[in-house]
Design a protein around this motif. Structure first.
Motif, mmCIF file in Angstrom:
data_model
loop_
_atom_site.group_PDB
_atom_site.id
_atom_site.type_symbol
_atom_site.label_atom_id
_atom_site.label_comp_id
_atom_site.label_asym_id
_atom_site.label_seq_id
_atom_site.Cartn_x
_atom_site.Cartn_y
_atom_site.Cartn_z
ATOM 1 N N ALA A 156 59.341 45.423 -7.448
ATOM 2 C CA ALA A 156 60.661 45.940 -8.012
ATOM 3 C C ALA A 156 60.958 45.099 -9.210
ATOM 4 N N ARG A 196 64.656 38.093 -8.691
ATOM 5 C CA ARG A 196 65.604 39.364 -8.399
ATOM 6 C C ARG A 196 66.022 39.246 -6.802
ATOM 7 N N GLY A 198 67.758 40.842 -3.903
ATOM 8 C CA GLY A 198 68.326 42.102 -3.308
ATOM 9 C C GLY A 198 69.518 42.196 -2.316
ATOM 10 N N CYS A 263 73.136 44.518 -10.909
ATOM 11 C CA CYS A 263 73.113 45.642 -11.176
ATOM 12 C C CYS A 263 73.201 46.472 -10.023
ATOM 13 N N GLU A 266 70.765 48.853 -8.369
ATOM 14 C CA GLU A 266 69.524 48.575 -7.562
ATOM 15 C C GLU A 266 70.059 47.548 -6.461
ATOM 16 N N ASN A 267 71.541 47.323 -6.312
ATOM 17 C CA ASN A 267 71.941 46.610 -5.446
ATOM 18 C C ASN A 267 71.530 45.168 -5.567
ATOM 19 N N CYS A 288 66.301 46.511 -15.353
ATOM 20 C CA CYS A 288 66.838 46.735 -13.834
ATOM 21 C C CYS A 288 66.657 48.170 -13.608
ATOM 22 N N CYS A 289 67.785 48.757 -13.878
ATOM 23 C CA CYS A 289 67.999 50.135 -13.516
ATOM 24 C C CYS A 289 67.500 51.109 -14.909
ATOM 25 N N LYS B 90 68.938 49.603 -0.727
ATOM 26 C CA LYS B 90 67.888 49.596 -1.779
ATOM 27 C C LYS B 90 66.956 48.570 -1.721
ATOM 28 N N ARG B 92 62.779 47.889 -0.482
ATOM 29 C CA ARG B 92 61.550 48.585 -0.232
ATOM 30 C C ARG B 92 61.218 48.599 1.298
#
Lengths: 300, 124
Positions: A156, A196, A198, A263, A266-267, A288-289, B90, B92
């Motif tokens: 991602a 990144r 999440g 973002c 994309e959280n 990102c998005c 969000k 995977r």
């Protein structure tokens, strides 16, 4: 070409160490190598391993026919029964039936531009036409020379890197992925880092500057400025590593530019650390998005 | 006691995490506190009339933990819980699976949740 069903449609692009290909959306990387000389990427679906892509550097083209024959012998010794041999998209393909009557396909190719032997192994699940699927997957492969490849897309993360930077380290944890790159010629400094993180809604309070300082305690930040990163507001600034004065004197601690943004689509929180001396046109682009991508295209 | 066969990846995905019915739930601002009865040998149980032994053990869960706890309703499979978690945050699938399974393992070790496996799944 046979139409592939939606679950096996090759929609997820992967760019990794001068290899470019597509896999189904649900496949994820569970093991990855970071060396150009040799390594592999292993993909799984929800239940089991589906694909492994391995590479080995060979300065001279190997005898592919002999390798393929050895390969077939080895597969048979492992209890696989070879069914068919063929050529597809520059690959030599061997279709087998495994011990548990599961069809498996092996593919082998020498790629002269990157001087690497590429080896693939697919495990089929019987849900799609395996022949059409393998053909589609193999025909998606694109190879580049070692120093020509500037894109990384996996886990991602999608980034266009300045020319000359190579992947040197990676840390892949659930909801926290980071990659480090160095210039091939200068293994020590300066480094480029992408991170990144999440699940931002669960831990991020909306203050980017504070998050940036907290997440990089090894850096001493100058003034942080607010800049536009596509549709997002980013915090960016120069920072120097907290090192002993002598190390600074001997230029072993070059200043870096750190940029971070949230973002919501994309959280995730993205963070980019680059050598400060990189000219603006050579800076890394971290996507990102889709909204950010659209914004960048409009800029052009 | 017979040894239960180990579950393969598919067996785990199809199992249904189920809350322990003996657990008492208390909601708070940030999440939830789960109280599970403390199991004691019979001689110690008799003593509990005399000694101030605690009868329950409490485990505080944050908002994310509460989300997974509520999803363990016995109707949803582990796979469905992971898919819902990954869509909500969000992530995977395998990221979400690593997180949810680590958390469920902790809940399971504390007797708060059990993985219910259907006969078909375990015999596959």
């Amino acid at each position: 070409m046979t139409e592939l069903s939606s679950s096996s449609a090759l929609v997820q692009p992967i760019h990794w160490l001068a290899l470019e290909f597509r896999v189904p959306e649900a496949w994820e990387i569970v093991r990855h190598g970071i060396r150009f000389e040799s390594g592999s990427l292993v993909f799984v679906d929800r239940a089991r391993q589906r694909l492994s892509v391995s590479w080995t550097e060979c300065p001279r083209a190997p005898d592919l026919e002999r390798l393929f024959s050895d390969f077939e012998t080895r597969s048979n010794a492992d209890g696989e029964l070879s069914r068919n041999q063929r050529d597809c998209a520059g690959f030599r393909v061997l279709e087998c039936i495994g011990k548990s009557a599961q069809p498996t396909t092996h593919a082998l190719r020498y790629e002269p531009r990157s001087k690497r032997l590429i080896e693939l192994e697919f495990a089929h699940d019987g849900a799609v036409d395996e022949h059409a699927f393998v053909d589609a997957l193999l025909s998606e492969f694109v190879f580049a020379e070692r120093n020509q490849s500037t894109r990384l897309q996996a886990f991602a993360v999608r980034a266009d890197l300045p020319r000359g930077f190579e992947l040197s380290a990676s840390e892949v944890k659930p909801a926290d992925v980071s990659f480090e790159f160095v210039r091939a010629a200068e293994r020590r400094q300066p480094r480029l880092r992408i991170r990144r993180s999440g699940m931002a809604r669960a831990w991020f309070d909306g203050d980017i500057s504070r998050a940036l300082r907290q997440r990089n305690p090894e850096l001493r930040f100058d003034e942080l400025e607010s800049i536009d990163m596509g549709p997002h507001r980013a915090s960016s600034g120069l920072a120097s590593p907290r090192v002993a004065p002598l190390a600074r004197l001997f230029k072993r601690a070059s200043p870096v530019r750190v940029t971070s943004w949230h973002c919501p689509a994309e959280n995730a929180l993205f963070e980019l650390t680059e050598p400060s001396e990189l000219p603006r046109r050579e800076r890394c682009r971290l996507w990102c998005c889709a909204e950010a991508e659209k914004g960048a295209q409009d800029e052009h | 006691m017979s040894i239960e066969p180990e579950l393969d990846a598919l067996g785990v995905l199809h199992s249904r995490p189920t809350q322990n019915a003996a657990v008492r739930v208390a909601n708070n601002d940030n999440g939830v506190v789960l109280f599970v009865p403390v199991a004691r040998p019979s001689w110690l149980r008799a003593l509990s009339w005399l000694l101030p032994l605690r009868r329950e053990k409490g485990f505080a869960l944050d908002a994310l933990g509460r989300e997974v706890w509520l999803a363990c309703d016995g109707a949803r499979s582990f796979e469905k819980i992971v898919v819902e978690f990954s869509e909500r945050h969000k992530l995977r699938f395998h990221e979400a699976r690593a997180m949810v399974s680590a958390f469920l393992k902790t809940l399971n070790e504390r007797n708060l949740v059990a993985l219910v496996v259907s006969k078909e799944a375990s015999s596959e």
